[in-house]
Scaffold this motif. Structure first.
Motif, PDB file in Angstrom:
ATOM      1  N   LYS A 188       1.318  -1.233   0.213  1.00 31.45           N
ATOM      2  CA  LYS A 188      -0.404   0.396  -0.557  1.00 31.45           C
ATOM      3  C   LYS A 188       1.071   1.486  -0.603  1.00 31.45           C
ATOM      4  O   LYS A 188       1.565   1.078   0.803  1.00 31.45           O
ATOM      5  N   VAL A 189       0.393   2.179  -0.974  1.00 28.98           N
ATOM      6  CA  VAL A 189       1.205   3.325  -1.057  1.00 28.98           C
ATOM      7  C   VAL A 189       0.897   4.516   0.126  1.00 28.98           C
ATOM      8  O   VAL A 189      -0.331   4.501   0.690  1.00 28.98           O
ATOM      9  N   VAL A 190       2.617   5.233   0.619  1.00 34.82           N
ATOM     10  CA  VAL A 190       1.991   6.194   2.059  1.00 34.82           C
ATOM     11  C   VAL A 190       1.545   6.993   1.126  1.00 34.82           C
ATOM     12  O   VAL A 190       2.659   7.794   0.729  1.00 34.82           O
ATOM     13  N   ASP A 191       0.403   7.847   2.134  1.00 33.67           N
ATOM     14  CA  ASP A 191       0.167   9.106   0.899  1.00 33.67           C
ATOM     15  C   ASP A 191       0.986  10.198   2.192  1.00 33.67           C
ATOM     16  O   ASP A 191       0.862  10.061   2.897  1.00 33.67           O
ATOM     17  N   LEU A 192       2.115  10.514   1.765  1.00 33.44           N
ATOM     18  CA  LEU A 192       3.003  11.196   2.023  1.00 33.44           C
ATOM     19  C   LEU A 192       2.756  13.068   2.741  1.00 33.44           C
ATOM     20  O   LEU A 192       2.773  13.676   3.585  1.00 33.44           O
ATOM     21  N   ILE A 193       2.098  13.021   2.075  1.00 39.41           N
ATOM     22  CA  ILE A 193       1.290  15.192   2.508  1.00 39.41           C
ATOM     23  C   ILE A 193       0.818  14.412   3.455  1.00 39.41           C
ATOM     24  O   ILE A 193       0.013  15.540   3.924  1.00 39.41           O
ATOM     25  N   SER A 194      -0.255  13.284   3.307  1.00 32.21           N
ATOM     26  CA  SER A 194      -0.698  13.131   4.702  1.00 32.21           C
ATOM     27  C   SER A 194      -0.006  13.442   6.198  1.00 32.21           C
ATOM     28  O   SER A 194       0.079  13.899   7.408  1.00 32.21           O
ATOM     29  N   VAL A 195       0.564  12.976   5.830  1.00 31.87           N
ATOM     30  CA  VAL A 195       2.430  12.279   7.212  1.00 31.87           C
ATOM     31  C   VAL A 195       2.876  14.437   7.092  1.00 31.87           C
ATOM     32  O   VAL A 195       2.881  14.778   7.762  1.00 31.87           O
ATOM     33  N   GLN A 196       3.121  15.137   5.833  1.00 31.30           N
ATOM     34  CA  GLN A 196       2.905  16.362   6.161  1.00 31.30           C
ATOM     35  C   GLN A 196       2.147  16.973   7.020  1.00 31.30           C
ATOM     36  O   GLN A 196       2.590  18.040   7.984  1.00 31.30           O
ATOM     37  N   GLN A 197       1.006  16.955   6.933  1.00 31.56           N
ATOM     38  CA  GLN A 197      -0.508  17.627   7.318  1.00 31.56           C
ATOM     39  C   GLN A 197      -0.451  16.948   8.730  1.00 31.56           C
ATOM     40  O   GLN A 197      -1.132  17.359   9.261  1.00 31.56           O
ATOM     41  N   GLY A 198      -0.156  15.807   9.158  1.00 29.72           N
ATOM     42  CA  GLY A 198       0.345  15.600  10.403  1.00 29.72           C
ATOM     43  C   GLY A 198      -1.057  14.145  10.633  1.00 29.72           C
ATOM     44  O   GLY A 198      -1.056  14.037  12.172  1.00 29.72           O
TER      45      GLY A 198
END
Length: 1309
Positions: free
Chosen positions: A524-534
């Motif tokens: 499953k691809v990790v959504d790094l934008i969600s990581v950036q948004q916390g």
């Protein structure tokens, strides 16, 4: 908005920002419209906002809407303010303010840009400067001109630092204009082919310009070729751009490539990169982004047979066989122009001259991959996994320069332990550890720290573990035991959090610094934008949606072909085999001249010299002949005698000379020297130098300036002059050269050419040897230069207010300064150069401290060297400072150098603009009192003496060199001051040479002797200044010093004998048993005192040193630096009426003891060296007389070397004396035919030679005239058979000519 409205807004903006800090001058074109003020609220966005009145839409410059600016909810380094310009625009400047009426402002920030709002790129002011300095208060405006400008749609401001008493607050404006763009998208299978009219092709000018962006590291950008395979290709390989120009013979790009250039790096970053290729004649400019390479194409470039079509993105021509492997370009091209033709516009209009192959679209698709940058060793990314799943898997791509770093850690569930994936020495290692078990270890890949993207996948299911690098499965382990592996829930990428977070993450190799993208966990691809948004996982010190990798080896700051390597944060230079040292291979390890080597105490020999020091010229090997002055000897390939026949003005002969150094190296060496000369020997027989009728030259030579020279050796640089014309002794007084007499006999015009600007001789041309019996021959000696104009160039500063000024020093990226100083003052500034904020200063801070201060924009730094002894001792001290991209250093004399590392990602350019002050400062305070000598900046010498001649308070030159250099004068030599430098006076020394270090030795044959007669000299020259005259009959010696060395195998032997008129004597002998005996008889009525050394046989063929010192009745003796003895004499305390000193056999009857008489009769057979009696050196007087001396030499006494063994002595002499004798350094370059004939053949050949010699002698006696004619004819035959013997043949002819001239009746020429 219309132009009027825009102009009004611009005027209002300028009126309201009169206090702006304008950092860089503006562009030369009008592209500075304000762009933010016209945007809607929706064009602004941010990471967060403190309140609705602190939103991003209120961040317009000079506006007071809302709370008067943008402020985020939390002030940390992960906040950002973003603007959307609506379309790609050209941005040329940015301006910032703080929040209105608040304590909120940003003191430094990053500027990022993007076309799509994803995959951001940082803007850099210099090659290593990322950040912009921000505001110091809330209202002033700080303005930066962007050079180069940004072409992008989105801009993002990232605060780095802010007012510590407030929070982040920003108002912004950007300036620029609309950006015109034509774009084409190529999918890796498509291309464009442009066919042009051959009449439109300029024969002297070609210009190709384009921009490209891609995620693929390889692909053809453009290609043009001809019928026979000649081609020009611009190709992307591993993210770098290659320009290849090949001849048709090449089957591979590297086989016969005429030009192979590489520029750019990391060009597969999905950002726009510009390319410009210009050809004007043979001058080619190749530019990628801001990096440019200029080169001058060789002759073959003009003869490439190229067709009238050029392809872009690939090689689409059907039926063409491409001779090298290639891959089509996959990405976007923009504004593609070929000689002013808009290729993309023609393709859009489907013009017939453009052929499109494959799927070509005219918009640029955007990639949606989100990279993340691990900025420091403490960075990490923690992502949740799927706890207790029976499969552990992860996939991602990495890009880094670092050899080591943790990539992934995952804790195992149910069974304690963990799984580590990390880089070690550029290889991937997978380590599975469980308590009680040996760890499982898998290694995969190699060189993964090459800056390229590499894909990594990890899979652990049940008891099977595997890892793959770039699609290659390295290995799999199936012996993990019966337990199943369950994931532990959290995946740590790049590093581990602090232990305070309670993590069980382990990191044995340190954090990862680099980029990651396309991270997947459990497929499953990790959504790094969600990581950036916390909203997903957590992280520390990351930069999300940007890959911040940079190539620190582009441009290559390693000088002089140093090899650059890098890590994430710095670069390193490998200077091996370059001849240079230092952090950037800037400092030459060689001296600039033979003079400099000489004053390090070096003797004659081959040395590398670097004429321009740290400049661009490479060092080269030459011979230094160390006489009283240091001679530089530079050889060439034409040192043999060359004979010339059968030439005329229509068919001239030209001889060329290639030197061991390039013309640039030779010019630097000549310019540095005080004097240069080159001997040109020109023989002629019925061969003129000048045409009598019209005065045109018939022979000439060409020097460094490529100008024809018609003056010859020994003459001044006046046309058609020779030595004899200058001296008035030509064989025909109506000519200025002997050869112009045009006689049918050999003569010559020979001498030294000494006009420096014309040297060295590069070519000689002969045109007048076409008449019957006409011939010429020439021989050119090596280039000889002496002295070093810069080494002793000095100035004396007499007042604190005095100084010398020179033009501004330009050492932007790399600077070194070296000089000598001598002073009695306690402080003073040696050198200073100022800029607006930058500066450099070198000073004597206190009597024992030298300090180097500088600022390149990162704040002032100081480096100091403290000495245990004071520097103000009126002796010469050497100072060398260097500043480069890596560090600054200061060294004084041989003290330990001090270093100051450069700050990471700081300013690097040293920007100075004032005059360079030497010996003082611009304020005329803290000036230096004393002498400065040999001042060099980046290898360039400053002429202190010339400037001092016209400067009040400063005098040219500086005396007092012996206080520092006197120690170089050895073995009793005395240092003598000279106007420039010093010399060693060896008059009172038994040694010779520039530093009185050359051993004077002699081989004594059987029965030979050297007698130095003191009393004879006195009686003949009572008023002379000879040293021997000081020993006279009225004088009584109460002390003497005797030194010598010897080597012999004979016993008994007499080494030294000193006699007097009163039957007193001193003898040094080797007795029958091999013991050394010193016999003093200072009273003729007593037996001699004997000092006996019998600890070993002194006639053992080894070199022994003897030193005898007598102070009245006490004698100190030292043998070979280890056997020492003190003896009290009983025979007396004074040596009366010294008569003579004898080395070797005593020839006359002497009243001596039996042992001395026996040794004196035998004499000495062997080698004696450096014999000295007080201030008299008899061997030196006999072998190298500088003035008449009372010396008598009997028998076989020859100069030799006692140091070498007997078997190697001759070989050594032959090798070392090839340059000895005079400074010319002429050598015979022909190799001896060693071991060519076996000994038996040599004996037979010798017998044959004897027989032939006897027959020739009989023939010579019988018919002398006939023999001379045959000799001439035989020499003529030998000339044609063996060109190498030309010189011997010519000498033979000249000898014959001489004999014929003595007896004109036998003249037959």
């Amino acid at each position: 908005m219309g132009s009027i409205t825009g102009a009004v807004l611009k005027t209002l903006l300028l009126l309201s920002t009169q206090n702006w800090n304008i950092v860089i001058a503006g562009n030369s074109y009008d592209c500075d419209e304000p762009l933010v003020s016209t945007l809607s609220q929706a064009s602004f966005s941010s990471s967060s906002e403190l309140s609705s009145s602190h939103g991003a839409g209120f961040a317009r410059l000079n506006r007071r809407d809302g709370a008067g600016g943008w402020s985020p909810l939390v002030s940390n380094k992960y906040q950002w303010l973003q603007i959307d310009l609506g379309e790609r625009m050209e941005t040329t400047a940015v301006a910032t303010q703080g929040g209105y009426g608040s304590s909120n402002w940003v003191t430094s920030y990053l500027l990022m840009f993007s076309d799509s709002g994803r995959n951001w790129k940082q803007y850099r002011q210099e090659d290593s400067i990322w950040g912009f300095s921000g505001n110091a208060n809330a209202d002033s405006v700080v303005y930066y001109r962007l050079q180069p400008s940004i072409k992008a749609r989105f801009l993002r401001f990232i605060p780095l630092e802010w007012n510590p008493r407030g929070r982040i607050g920003m108002r912004i404006e950007v300036f620029g204009c609309a950006y015109r763009s034509e774009v084409v998208d190529l999918d890796g299978k498509s291309s464009l082919l442009y066919r042009f009219d051959q009449n439109s092709l300029s024969p002297v000018k070609d210009i190709i310009s384009l921009k490209f962006k891609t995620m693929q590291s390889d692909g053809i950008l453009l290609h043009r070729e001809g019928q026979n395979g000649d081609h020009i290709t611009l190709e992307l390989r591993r993210g770098r751009l290659f320009l290849l120009i090949n001849s048709g013979e090449a089957r591979l790009p590297s086989a016969h490539t005429l030009i192979n250039l590489t520029l750019g790096s990391l060009l597969d970053d999905q950002h726009w990169h510009s390319v410009l290729l210009q050809r004007v004649g043979k001058q080619v400019n190749f530019t990628v982004d801001e990096h440019r390479h200029r080169f001058h194409a060789q002759g073959e470039f003009s003869y490439l047979d190229l067709g009238y079509e050029i392809s872009f993105g690939g090689i689409p021509a059907p039926g063409k066989s491409v001779s090298f492997p290639h891959k089509n370009f996959h990405g976007c091209l923009e504004n593609l122009f070929y000689n002013g033709v808009d290729i993309i516009d023609l393709a859009k209009q489907q013009k017939p001259e453009i052929i499109a192959t494959g799927n070509v679209s005219f918009s640029c698709s955007q990639s949606q991959s989100v990279p993340v940058t691990f900025l420091s060793p403490k960075s990490y990314l923690a992502l949740p996994g799927f706890s207790r799943e029976d499969e552990l898997s992860a996939m991602f791509q990495i890009r880094t320069w670092n050899k080591a770093g943790l990539l992934l850690f995952s804790e195992l569930h149910l069974v304690s332990g963990g799984l580590l994936l990390f880089l070690n020495d550029g290889k991937l290692r997978l380590n599975l550890y469980q308590p009680g078990k040996l760890p499982s270890d898998i290694t995969a890949g190699v060189g993964l720290n090459d800056g390229q993207w590499h894909s990594i996948s990890l899979s652990a299911k049940r008891n099977h573990l595997s890892v793959a690098v770039d699609g290659q499965v390295a290995s799999a382990a199936s012996s993990l035991g019966p337990e199943q592996l369950y994931s532990g829930g959290t995946y740590y990428f790049g590093g581990c959090p602090d232990n305070s977070f309670g993590s069980k993450c382990k990191n044995p190799v340190g954090g990862f610094q680099g980029c990651m993208r396309l991270i997947s966990i459990g497929n499953k691809v990790v959504d790094l934008i969600s990581v950036q948004q916390g909203s997903l996982g957590n992280f520390s010190d990351l930069q999300i949606d940007s890959c911040g990798i940079t190539d620190r080896c582009l441009p290559n700051y390693c000088e002089h072909s140093g090899e650059c390597s890098q890590s994430w944060s710095t670069f390193h230079c490998n200077c091996a085999n370059t001849g240079y040292t230092g952090a950037t291979c800037h400092n030459s390890i060689y001296e600039q001249s033979c003079e400099a080597y000489k004053h390090r105490g070096n003797t004659s020999g081959f040395y590398y010299i670097d004429s321009d020091g740290s400049g661009p010229l490479e060092p080269f090997l030459l011979y230094c002949n160390m006489t009283e002055t240091a001679w530089t000897v530079i050889q060439h390939n034409g040192s043999d005698l060359t004979r010339v026949r059968n030439t005329n003005p229509e068919n001239p002969y030209a001889g060329f000379f290639e030197y061991v150094a390039s013309m640039e190296q030779l010019q630097a060496t000549i310019n540095l020297a005080e004097h240069c000369e080159q001997e040109l020997t020109y023989y002629c027989k019925k061969s003129r130098l000048v045409n009598k009728q019209d005065g045109s030259p018939l022979s000439w030579w060409v020097g460094r300036t490529n100008e024809t020279q018609t003056y010859w050796g020994g003459s001044l640089p006046e046309p058609q002059k020779c030595t004899c014309g200058l001296e008035g002794n030509c064989i025909d007084s109506q000519y200025y050269c002997n050869c112009d007499a045009d006689r049918n006999e050999w003569t010559n015009d020979t001498g030294f050419l000494s006009y420096k600007e014309h040297l060295p001789v590069r070519k000689i041309v002969v045109t007048d040897t076409g008449r019957p019996h006409s011939e010429a021959a020439y021989k050119l000696g090596p280039l000889l230069c002496r002295g070093d104009r810069s080494f002793w160039n000095s100035a004396s500063f007499n007042t604190e207010a005095s100084y010398l000024h020179f033009p501004t020093f330009h050492g932007e990226l790399s600077a070194d300064v070296s000089f000598f100083f001598k002073t009695t003052a306690s402080s003073g500034v040696f050198l200073e150069n100022l800029g607006i904020t930058d500066f450099i200063r070198i000073e004597l801070r206190s009597p024992a401290v030298v300090t180097f201060s500088f600022d390149v924009g990162n704040g002032p730094f100081e480096i100091s060297v403290q000495s245990p002894a004071h520097f103000n001792d009126n002796q010469w001290h050497h100072v060398r400072v260097e500043r480069n991209m890596k560090e600054a250093s200061l060294q004084v004399d041989q003290l330990l150098p001090k270093m100051q590392p450069a700050p990471t990602d700081g300013h690097v350019l040293l920007q100075l603009n004032s005059q360079l002050f030497v010996g003082g400062t611009a304020t005329r305070q803290r000036g230096f009192l004393g002498c400065i000598r040999s001042l060099q900046l980046n290898g360039v010498s400053l002429d202190l003496e010339e400037r001092a001649k016209v400067t009040p308070g400063v005098e040219p030159g500086c005396r007092g060199h012996c206080s520092s250099y006197g120690k170089l004068c050895q073995n009793g030599g005395k240092c003598r001051e000279k106007l420039s430098g010093f010399s060693c006076d060896c008059t009172f020394s038994a040694y010779a040479g520039p530093f009185c270090s050359k051993e004077i030795s002699a081989y004594f044959g059987s029965g030979s002797s050297v007698i130095y007669n003191f009393q004879e000299n006195y009686s003949l020259n009572k008023n002379s200044s000879s040293h021997a005259a000081s020993f006279h009959g009225d004088m009584k010696l109460s002390r003497e010093m005797i030194k010598f060395s010897f080597r012999t195998t004979r016993a008994p032997s007499l080494l030294l004998y000193v006699s007097s008129f009163y039957k007193e004597y001193l003898s040094v002998i080797i007795a029958k048993n091999g013991s050394l005996q010193i016999r003093y008889k200072l009273n003729r009525y007593q037996e001699p005192d004997v000092v006996n050394f019998d600890f070993k046989n002194m006639a053992d063929g080894q070199l022994h040193h003897v030193e005898i010192n007598r102070e009245e009745g006490v004698v100190f003796v030292e043998i070979d630096d280890n056997a020492k003895r003190q003896v009290h004499l009983s025979s007396g305390t004074e040596f009366s009426a010294i008569r003579s000193l004898v080395l070797g056999r005593i020839l006359e009857h002497s009243d001596v003891d039996q042992e001395t008489a026996l040794a004196g009769a035998q004499g000495f057979l062997g080698c004696l060296s450096a014999v000295q009696l007080s201030h008299v050196a008899p061997l030196k007087a006999a072998l190298q007389p500088s003035h008449p001396a009372p010396i008598t030499v009997s028998g076989h006494v020859t100069e030799s070397s006692c140091i070498a063994q007997a078997g190697t002595d001759a070989t050594l002499r032959e090798r070392t004396h090839s340059f000895a004798g005079d400074h010319s350094g002429t050598r015979d370059n022909r190799q001896p035919h060693a071991n060519a004939i076996r000994s038996d053949s040599a004996v037979i050949g010798g017998l044959i030679a004897v027989v032939v010699f006897i027959l020739l002698c009989i023939a010579a006696i019988a018919v002398r005239i006939y023999q001379q004619k045959r000799l001439y004819k035989r020499n003529e035959a030998k000339r044609s058979e063996n060109a190498d013997s030309a010189e011997a043949v010519l000498k033979s002819e000249l000898n014959v000519q001489s004999a014929v001239n003595e007896n004109q009746r036998e003249y037959f020429f």
